[in-house]
Design an enzyme around this catalytic site. Structure first.
Site, PDB file in Angstrom:
ATOM      1  N   ASN A   9       0.859  -1.187   0.000  1.00  0.00           N
ATOM      2  CA  ASN A   9       0.000   0.000   0.000  1.00  0.00           C
ATOM      3  C   ASN A   9       0.897   1.240   0.000  1.00  0.00           C
ATOM      4  OD1 ASN A   9      -1.860   1.994   0.459  1.00  0.00           O
ATOM      5  ND2 ASN A   9      -2.565   1.208   2.432  1.00  0.00           N
ATOM      6  N   LEU A  10       0.838   2.023  -1.057  1.00  0.00           N
ATOM      7  CA  LEU A  10       1.702   3.214  -1.136  1.00  0.00           C
ATOM      8  C   LEU A  10       1.136   4.390  -0.331  1.00  0.00           C
ATOM      9  CD1 LEU A  10       2.747   3.167  -4.912  1.00  0.00           C
ATOM     10  CD2 LEU A  10       3.677   1.869  -2.990  1.00  0.00           C
ATOM     11  N   LYS A  11      -0.106   4.225   0.149  1.00  0.00           N
ATOM     12  CA  LYS A  11      -0.783   5.265   0.953  1.00  0.00           C
ATOM     13  C   LYS A  11      -0.648   6.620   0.255  1.00  0.00           C
ATOM     14  CE  LYS A  11      -0.494   2.615   5.177  1.00  0.00           C
ATOM     15  NZ  LYS A  11      -0.556   2.617   6.627  1.00  0.00           N
ATOM     16  N   HIS A  93      -9.912   0.397   4.711  1.00  0.00           N
ATOM     17  CA  HIS A  93      -8.596   0.474   5.346  1.00  0.00           C
ATOM     18  C   HIS A  93      -8.710   1.261   6.649  1.00  0.00           C
ATOM     19  CE1 HIS A  93      -4.425   1.554   6.151  1.00  0.00           C
ATOM     20  NE2 HIS A  93      -4.121   0.471   5.464  1.00  0.00           N
ATOM     21  N   GLU A 141      -5.455  -6.055  10.253  1.00  0.00           N
ATOM     22  CA  GLU A 141      -4.365  -5.136  10.604  1.00  0.00           C
ATOM     23  C   GLU A 141      -4.687  -4.430  11.913  1.00  0.00           C
ATOM     24  OE1 GLU A 141      -2.236  -3.550   6.777  1.00  0.00           O
ATOM     25  OE2 GLU A 141      -4.021  -2.381   7.142  1.00  0.00           O
ATOM     26  N   ILE A 146       0.082  -0.306  13.003  1.00  0.00           N
ATOM     27  CA  ILE A 146       0.285   0.210  11.643  1.00  0.00           C
ATOM     28  C   ILE A 146       1.287   1.358  11.670  1.00  0.00           C
ATOM     29  CG2 ILE A 146      -0.813   1.483   9.753  1.00  0.00           C
ATOM     30  CD1 ILE A 146      -3.317  -0.196  10.183  1.00  0.00           C
ATOM     31  N   ALA A 202       3.205  -1.463   4.028  1.00  0.00           N
ATOM     32  CA  ALA A 202       3.448  -0.155   3.427  1.00  0.00           C
ATOM     33  C   ALA A 202       4.863   0.329   3.711  1.00  0.00           C
ATOM     34  CB  ALA A 202       2.422   0.858   3.930  1.00  0.00           C
TER      35      ALA A 202
END
Ligand code: G3P
Length: 222
Positions: A9-11, A93, A141, A146, A202
């Site tokens: 996930n590149l967020k 998310h 998650e 995170i 990420a």
């Protein structure tokens, strides 16, 4: 060997935007080809179409709305994702939570457009609830881990094992990912040993000087 999936996930990280997203996608494509592991990326919306065109890896959106195309403004439809070449989308998310009805609508929109739905969850009960909606993936998650650099695989393996158990009671076939702080091949091995199909991660890749080196480590014990 069961198929293992690694989703990056590149967020909204600058290190994962534009040219940087291409650099990470190139690394993912190389390491996926070398290892046989499926490595997908979830870029920001503007980067999705070019990445899907240029790289031979699955490209996922970070969010999809369960609205039908038409008189709605500022939404991301599953049809738009399909047309742009997306393989699927994250849904719910931790940094983009939806209502239960919204999650269900997004899962259905993905199914109607034949793209994958990846519903993110935060604990054992929500993982079972998400699995009951029939998505392609559930990704557990714990929010407190995170971006912490502390791996769920090492700090809280119980949540992974207990989620897998609870999910299997309601859904035998949904694929299961786990994430938060995942950073090494050992993390991936622990996650898959606990019954998952791979990981969602990420920062360890997006912020790495050399994303390919981190990816090679991630797949090293598969
Ligand atoms: O979507 C993946 C993410 O929430 C985990 O982030 O930085 O802990 O790998 P990170």
């Amino acid at each position: 060997m069961p198929e293992v999936t690694i989703l990056i996930n590149l967020k909204t990280y600058r290190e994962g935007l534009g040219e940087n997203a291409h650099r990470i996608a190139r690394a993912a494509e190389d390491v996926a080809a070398e290892s046989g592991v499926t490595i997908g990326i979830c870029p920001q919306p503007m980067d999705l179409h070019p990445l899907a065109r240029h790289f031979d890896i699955p490209v996922y959106a970070q969010h999809v709305d369960g609205v039908v195309p038409g008189a709605s403004t500022g939404h991301i439809t599953a049809e738009a994702l399909r047309v742009a070449g997306a393989a699927g989308s994250l849904i719910n998310h931790s940094e983009r939570r939806l209502t239960l009805a919204g999650i269900e609508a997004s899962v259905q929109a993905c199914a109607s457009n034949r793209i994958h739905s990846v519903v993110c969850t935060n604990n054992v009960l929500t993982s079972a609830a998400a699995a009951a909606l029939g998505p392609d993936f559930v990704a557990i998650e714990p929010p407190e881990l995170i971006g912490s650099g502390i791996s769920v695989a090492k700090a809280d393996p119980e949540i992974i094992g207990n989620s897998v158990e609870a999910i299997r009671i309601v859904n035998e076939s949904v694929r299961i990912l786990t994430g938060a702080g995942i950073q090494s091949g050992e993390c991936v091995r622990i996650a898959t040993d606990l019954g998952t199909d791979g990981v969602l991660l990420a920062s360890s890749v997006v912020k790495a000087e050399d994303p390919a080196a981190v990816l090679r480590d991630l797949v090293s014990q598969v």
